[in-house]
Design a protein around this motif. Sequence first.
Motif, mmCIF file in Angstrom:
data_model
loop_
_atom_site.group_PDB
_atom_site.id
_atom_site.type_symbol
_atom_site.label_atom_id
_atom_site.label_comp_id
_atom_site.label_asym_id
_atom_site.label_seq_id
_atom_site.Cartn_x
_atom_site.Cartn_y
_atom_site.Cartn_z
ATOM 1 N N ASN A 141 11.286 47.525 78.330
ATOM 2 C CA ASN A 141 11.798 46.632 77.201
ATOM 3 C C ASN A 141 13.378 46.474 77.382
ATOM 4 O O ASN A 141 13.944 45.334 77.108
ATOM 5 C CB ASN A 141 11.331 47.236 75.768
ATOM 6 C CG ASN A 141 11.326 46.095 74.894
ATOM 7 O OD1 ASN A 141 11.198 44.870 74.963
ATOM 8 N ND2 ASN A 141 11.676 46.520 73.565
ATOM 9 N N TYR A 180 7.040 51.840 78.207
ATOM 10 C CA TYR A 180 7.329 50.343 77.520
ATOM 11 C C TYR A 180 8.669 50.150 77.048
ATOM 12 O O TYR A 180 9.294 49.204 77.461
ATOM 13 C CB TYR A 180 6.224 50.034 76.187
ATOM 14 C CG TYR A 180 6.770 49.038 75.493
ATOM 15 C CD1 TYR A 180 6.466 47.780 75.792
ATOM 16 C CD2 TYR A 180 7.254 49.439 74.220
ATOM 17 C CE1 TYR A 180 6.967 46.821 74.939
ATOM 18 C CE2 TYR A 180 7.895 48.400 73.327
ATOM 19 C CZ TYR A 180 7.496 47.031 73.875
ATOM 20 O OH TYR A 180 7.831 46.036 72.955
ATOM 21 N N GLU A 181 9.178 51.377 76.526
ATOM 22 C CA GLU A 181 10.439 51.338 76.137
ATOM 23 C C GLU A 181 11.431 51.273 77.101
ATOM 24 O O GLU A 181 12.482 50.285 77.113
ATOM 25 C CB GLU A 181 10.767 52.802 75.448
ATOM 26 C CG GLU A 181 10.044 52.957 74.032
ATOM 27 C CD GLU A 181 8.427 53.372 74.346
ATOM 28 O OE1 GLU A 181 7.950 53.478 73.548
ATOM 29 O OE2 GLU A 181 8.413 53.933 75.518
ATOM 30 N N LEU A 203 6.000 40.769 77.485
ATOM 31 C CA LEU A 203 5.525 42.136 77.694
ATOM 32 C C LEU A 203 5.157 42.603 76.490
ATOM 33 O O LEU A 203 4.041 43.267 75.993
ATOM 34 C CB LEU A 203 6.574 43.036 78.011
ATOM 35 C CG LEU A 203 6.599 44.579 78.001
ATOM 36 C CD1 LEU A 203 5.515 45.097 79.061
ATOM 37 C CD2 LEU A 203 7.730 45.160 78.362
ATOM 38 N N THR A 204 5.733 42.366 75.203
ATOM 39 C CA THR A 204 5.552 42.996 73.816
ATOM 40 C C THR A 204 4.295 42.447 73.288
ATOM 41 O O THR A 204 3.224 43.051 72.699
ATOM 42 C CB THR A 204 6.749 42.712 73.024
ATOM 43 O OG1 THR A 204 7.734 43.502 73.395
ATOM 44 C CG2 THR A 204 6.294 43.313 71.276
ATOM 45 N N GLU A 232 15.059 38.636 77.629
ATOM 46 C CA GLU A 232 14.512 38.161 76.370
ATOM 47 C C GLU A 232 13.110 37.649 76.464
ATOM 48 O O GLU A 232 12.309 37.951 75.989
ATOM 49 C CB GLU A 232 15.415 37.281 75.774
ATOM 50 C CG GLU A 232 14.914 36.813 74.468
ATOM 51 C CD GLU A 232 15.900 35.893 73.595
ATOM 52 O OE1 GLU A 232 15.290 35.632 72.611
ATOM 53 O OE2 GLU A 232 17.010 35.686 73.988
ATOM 54 N N ARG A 276 1.414 44.023 75.195
ATOM 55 C CA ARG A 276 1.206 45.321 74.805
ATOM 56 C C ARG A 276 0.560 45.519 73.394
ATOM 57 O O ARG A 276 -0.358 46.289 73.362
ATOM 58 C CB ARG A 276 2.637 46.047 74.870
ATOM 59 C CG ARG A 276 2.196 47.574 74.363
ATOM 60 C CD ARG A 276 3.762 48.095 74.479
ATOM 61 N NE ARG A 276 3.719 49.713 74.132
ATOM 62 C CZ ARG A 276 3.910 50.095 72.888
ATOM 63 N NH1 ARG A 276 4.450 49.233 71.931
ATOM 64 N NH2 ARG A 276 3.836 51.420 72.797
ATOM 65 N N ASN A 277 1.072 44.559 72.466
ATOM 66 C CA ASN A 277 0.349 44.675 71.239
ATOM 67 C C ASN A 277 -1.006 44.181 71.232
ATOM 68 O O ASN A 277 -1.680 44.670 70.497
ATOM 69 C CB ASN A 277 1.361 43.501 70.241
ATOM 70 C CG ASN A 277 2.525 44.101 69.963
ATOM 71 O OD1 ASN A 277 2.940 45.278 70.065
ATOM 72 N ND2 ASN A 277 3.566 43.298 69.509
ATOM 73 N N ARG A 294 10.634 40.082 77.793
ATOM 74 C CA ARG A 294 10.325 41.352 76.878
ATOM 75 C C ARG A 294 9.327 40.600 75.795
ATOM 76 O O ARG A 294 8.732 41.348 75.560
ATOM 77 C CB ARG A 294 11.736 41.531 76.209
ATOM 78 C CG ARG A 294 12.464 42.508 76.588
ATOM 79 C CD ARG A 294 13.534 43.149 75.953
ATOM 80 N NE ARG A 294 14.555 42.153 75.218
ATOM 81 C CZ ARG A 294 15.587 41.593 75.552
ATOM 82 N NH1 ARG A 294 15.950 41.988 76.493
ATOM 83 N NH2 ARG A 294 16.096 40.842 74.648
ATOM 84 N N THR A 295 9.276 39.363 75.566
ATOM 85 C CA THR A 295 8.568 38.575 74.453
ATOM 86 C C THR A 295 7.135 38.947 75.107
ATOM 87 O O THR A 295 5.989 39.093 74.330
ATOM 88 C CB THR A 295 9.001 37.399 74.320
ATOM 89 O OG1 THR A 295 10.291 37.272 73.594
ATOM 90 C CG2 THR A 295 8.152 36.315 73.188
#
Length: 186
Positions: A144, A140-141, A155-156, A149, A159-160, A152-153
């Motif tokens: 990211n 993930y890192e 993806l995050t 941008e 993942r969350n 990334r939003t």
Amino acid sequence: MFFSENFMLGAGAVIIQPSSGKVVIVQDGNSWFLPKGRKDLGESIEQAALREAYEESGYRCEFLPLYHWTNAPVHSRLVYGQKHTEPLHVTITSYAARRNRPPGEYLTFWYACQIGPGAVRELGTGMPDEVGYIGHLVTYEVANRMLGEVERTVLTAARNEWIRSIEIDEQIRTAEAQREGTIEFE
């Protein structure tokens, strides 16, 4: 409000490998992105998400059921104990006029998808203009850092929701074990 000539429908996938926690991102030269693309005529958004994920990344994936909010009828709120595969994000990107096409908006419906622990990337899965695409299974890192941008939003968020779904599953297992009397308390 958009008439059909002023929008395109697309689908994308955040591909997670649950066994490792890694995600798939696609490289084209110096560009990095999540697999996505326009839906074909007569194709459902769901079919487009799986097809685009495969074509662009080389990984065959399936939807990853998660506990997340949806405004779909009947499921108008988060319902614990009922995972689903509705889109978890929608992005809107404006596009300029080209040839005989007026300007408009590109709506991309994003889905959480998964690959198994032994998933292998296949070669030659893309369209002719995608032959240089390479799907990478990364942390993930790393993803990211490489994505823009907006992605990334997306993806995050995926993942969350995946992590939260794991936690909810554990809470459900614990509650069921307590009801069955299989957990002893000190």
